[in-house]
Structures are given as C-alpha cells and as structure tokens.
Write an enzyme that holds these catalytic residues in place. Structure first.
Site, PDB file in Angstrom:
ATOM      1  CD  GLU A   9     -33.854   5.460 -69.400  1.00 41.17           C
ATOM      2  OE1 GLU A   9     -33.282   4.970 -68.403  1.00 41.17           O
ATOM      3  OE2 GLU A   9     -33.254   6.097 -70.304  1.00 41.17           O
ATOM      4  CD  GLN A  10     -29.930   1.104 -68.428  1.00 40.62           C
ATOM      5  OE1 GLN A  10     -29.653  -0.055 -68.712  1.00 40.62           O
ATOM      6  NE2 GLN A  10     -29.022   1.970 -68.010  1.00 40.62           N
ATOM      7  NE  ARG A  69     -28.729  13.880 -66.570  1.00 46.86           N
ATOM      8  CZ  ARG A  69     -29.649  12.962 -66.781  1.00 46.86           C
ATOM      9  NH1 ARG A  69     -30.629  12.792 -65.875  1.00 46.86           N
ATOM     10  NH2 ARG A  69     -29.630  12.196 -67.860  1.00 46.86           N
ATOM     11  CE1 TYR A  75     -24.820  24.415 -61.151  1.00 47.97           C
ATOM     12  CE2 TYR A  75     -22.472  24.701 -61.534  1.00 47.97           C
ATOM     13  CZ  TYR A  75     -23.626  23.971 -61.696  1.00 47.97           C
ATOM     14  OH  TYR A  75     -23.599  22.783 -62.378  1.00 47.97           O
ATOM     15  CG  ASP A  84     -22.286  12.212 -72.078  1.00 45.61           C
ATOM     16  OD1 ASP A  84     -21.776  13.215 -72.604  1.00 45.61           O
ATOM     17  OD2 ASP A  84     -22.670  12.176 -70.891  1.00 45.61           O
TER      18      ASP A  84
END
Length: 405
Positions: free
Chosen positions: A38-39, A113, A219, A297
C-alpha cells in the site's frame, strides 16, 4: 499438513483498499498467504459513505467479519426513495426492511468506507500489509512478474494482483491504452453531523432527489452519527479526478439553487465538500497477462449510480481466491478462469451504471413525467435481482457444470 512451495505461490497485491484487503482476506481463508503493498504511509479514514447490498453482505458473513461491520453500519429500512427536486414529493420508495432478507438472505446497510475497510481488514493476518510502498513499474512479460517500488525495492512474486484503483499502475502495463473520456459530470461529497442534519435525512433511508441535469443522494452512516451526502452535477470545465480535491459549500449550493429548501438546509450543514470529475472508461477487453491480473476499480471502474463499486471488488476477491486455490499448480490458468467468470458481470454493471445518469437527469417535461410515472410501478429490488442474488461459489459451480455439459 504444510503445503509445499509449489502448492503455495507467493502472491503480491498492489493496493490496500477494499478490493486489496478483501483479496488478502479471501486468499488467507483459502490457505494462500499474500503480501499487500500500500502506497500510503499510514491507514487513515479516507472516503465517505458506501451502500453495502446483500451480495456484498453475504461475503462479509462468509469472511466472518459481519458482526464487526454491523457495530457501525446502519441497516436501511427504505431504499430507492426517489423525490422530486423542487417539492420533495416522493415518487417511489422500497421497503428494504421487509423484503431484502426475504429475497436475498441479507439486509442492505450503509457505512463509512473506513468502517467497511476496518471490518474486512480484521480478517487479514497481522503483517500482511506493508505501508509506504508506492509501485512505480511492472514487467509482466516474463515467467514471474517483476514489481518495482519508488524506493528501489524489487519484488518478483509468483502472482501479482493489481488492486490499485482507478489510476492503476498495474492496469497501465497490462491493458491496451484506454484513455478516460469526459463524461460531463462531476460529483460533490460531504458528511453532515447528525445533530446538524434535518430529521428527514437522519432516517435509515437511502433517498435520491432527482432533477434537471442533477441528482443528490443521502443516507446515514457511522451508526447514525453522520449523514453521507453525494450529488452529481454538470462538470463544466472541471476535470480533477481525485478523492482529495475539495470544493466550497457555496459552489455546492449554487448547483442546487432552487431545489427544495430542506435539501438546501442539508447542504448548508455540510463541512468542506469534496469534488471530483466522473471520467468515463469503457470495459477492458483483457484483465490478465500471465500471472498478473486486475481487481476492483483497477479492472472495472464504474459510475456510482448502482452503488456497486465496493461490492464488485469484494466479489472479485472471493472469485479470485477460489480460482487460485483451485489451480495452485498453474496460477496463470487460475487467473484466466477468474477473468472469464468476472468480466461479463462487471462489464454489464459498468454499462447500466453509465446509462442511469441519463435517466436521473432528465429535464422537466414529457419524458420526465413518463419516468416519474414508471417509478410508481417499479420494484427495483426485484428488477435488479441479477445483482443482489449473485453468489461466487454458485457462479463458479455453474461455470463448471456448463463446461462439463
């Protein structure tokens, strides 16, 4: 029994987002260790709200992390609550609480998230994620992929998974050039503390306000402590595609001038909103080269109008792990099978998500009236059963049966 080295390929995952961590978690569950590069130098709570539909919830349960996820998630009672832009008139609403579990075995939730990422990460063994590792180059042509990092480190795993998002370095090496095209749309995103939000926005409901050239969704998330707000508007000459790009509340308000005053009050209560351009990308014709593939993605970026981006990354992870576990002696064949299983489904979702922007943004007039009338008779929960009933194990078994038949 300890597997031999030949039976346990060394697997590298580029990207520690939802797709990357889900891949690590499902691989671990299948007895395949991996390393996530992970960067970011530290994991911080970036992003905002996500809708977690039954197809994703089913997989969180399978990973054993659903209870952790539910500690901060919000179960939706109502979804697809469409409202008219000027008056707030409800055009349709779906009773998710009554129907979702009956139809698909799970409820639908909303979450920050970061909370979803934390839940998935709880199924990843300690030491799996290496932070501060920015990928700058890849050679996938040889028998093993060669991965290069900004600090000069070189890694040669048996299998490489590019889960490095919409600006994927891995995709730029594997896939044919496919520059993003201008969609004409941009998105605003903001979080509103619940105590500052109007009561209608605090309900456990996913509400979509639709009007000419614009629509807005809200929401609750974070156990009801925040209201997630995301809106879509003409982009003009705005072209920055980044989660960290910011706008002002005044810019946000200008886009929705003349809309229902209650909605304006909700926007006013927001902190500094994010703003990013929605750039259009056609489905890729190929995800994999040899022992290197794409996920999430990086493989299939999609407009957020069906709220399936995170869910599809989690599905990818489950199928990928099953395919690699089922063909340990030939990882390249396992990756090819994974792509064959996943690409048709994600390409379809890319296409329907793209089309939805036109439906939501019709100008007032005859077409809009026909659309609004159609909402009254619609049952989106049933109409989209192909999305929500999906189960990776069943999809794999069906493919095997079809190949054998």
């Amino acid at each position: 029994m300890v597997a031999s080295a030949a039976e346990t390929p060394e697997i590298a995952i580029v990207g520690g987002g939802i797709g990357g961590l889900a891949a690590a978690a499902f691989l671990h569950r299948a007895g395949l260790p991996s390393t996530v590069y992970e960067q970011a130098s530290e994991l911080t709570p970036v992003g905002a709200g996500v809708v977690v539909a039954p197809n994703a919830v089913r997989l969180l349960r399978r990973l054993g992390v659903l209870d952790t996820f539910l500690e901060r998630a919000v179960q939706l009672q109502v979804g697809w609550e469409f409202r008219r832009w000027q008056t707030g008139t409800v055009l349709s609403a779906e009773n998710l609480e009554a129907a979702c579990e009956r139809l698909y075995g799970e409820h639908t939730y909303t979450a920050h998230r970061a909370d979803l990422l934390d839940a998935i990460g709880s199924a990843v063994p300690a030491g799996t994620v290496r932070l501060g590792r920015r990928c700058v180059g890849l050679d996938a042509a040889g028998p093993r992929p060669v991965l290069r990092f900004a600090d000069g480190e070189v890694v040669e795993p048996d299998v490489l998974i590019g889960a490095d998002g919409i600006h994927s370095v891995v995709r730029s090496t594997l896939a044919e050039p496919s520059p993003a095209t201008y969609s004409g749309l941009c998105a605003f995103r903001a979080l509103v503390p619940a105590e500052r939000a109007p009561s209608f926005a605090r309900r456990p409901a996913q509400t979509l306000w639709i009007g000419p050239d614009h629509h807005l969704v809200h929401y609750p998330i974070s156990a009801g402590r925040l209201v997630n707000l995301v809106a879509f508007a003409p982009a003009g000459d705005y072209s920055i595609e980044s989660w960290t790009a910011a706008a002002t509340v005044e810019e946000f308000l200008t886009e929705f001038a003349g809309w229902d005053p209650r909605l304006i009050d909700l926007i006013r209560a927001a902190g500094t909103p994010g703003r990013w351009a929605l750039l259009d990308r056609a489905p890729l014709r190929r995800w994999s080269v040899g022992r290197t593939t794409l996920l999430g993605d990086a493989a299939h970026p999609m407009f957020p109008f069906f709220a399936q981006g995170a869910a599809q990354a989690i599905e990818d992870a489950a199928v990928l792990a099953a395919c690699l576990a089922g063909d340990r002696a030939d990882p390249a064949r396992g990756l090819h099978r994974y792509e064959e299983l996943r690409r048709p489904r994600t390409s379809r979702l890319q296409e329907v998500s793209h089309a939805r922007s036109f439906v939501n943004h019709l100008p007032d007039g005859p077409e809009q009236e026909v659309r609004d009338a159609s909402f009254r008779d619609a049952d989106p929960l049933v109409a989209n059963s192909w999305i929500y009933k999906y189960d990776p194990d069943a999809a794999i078994a069906e493919a095997v049966t079809g190949a054998g038949g």
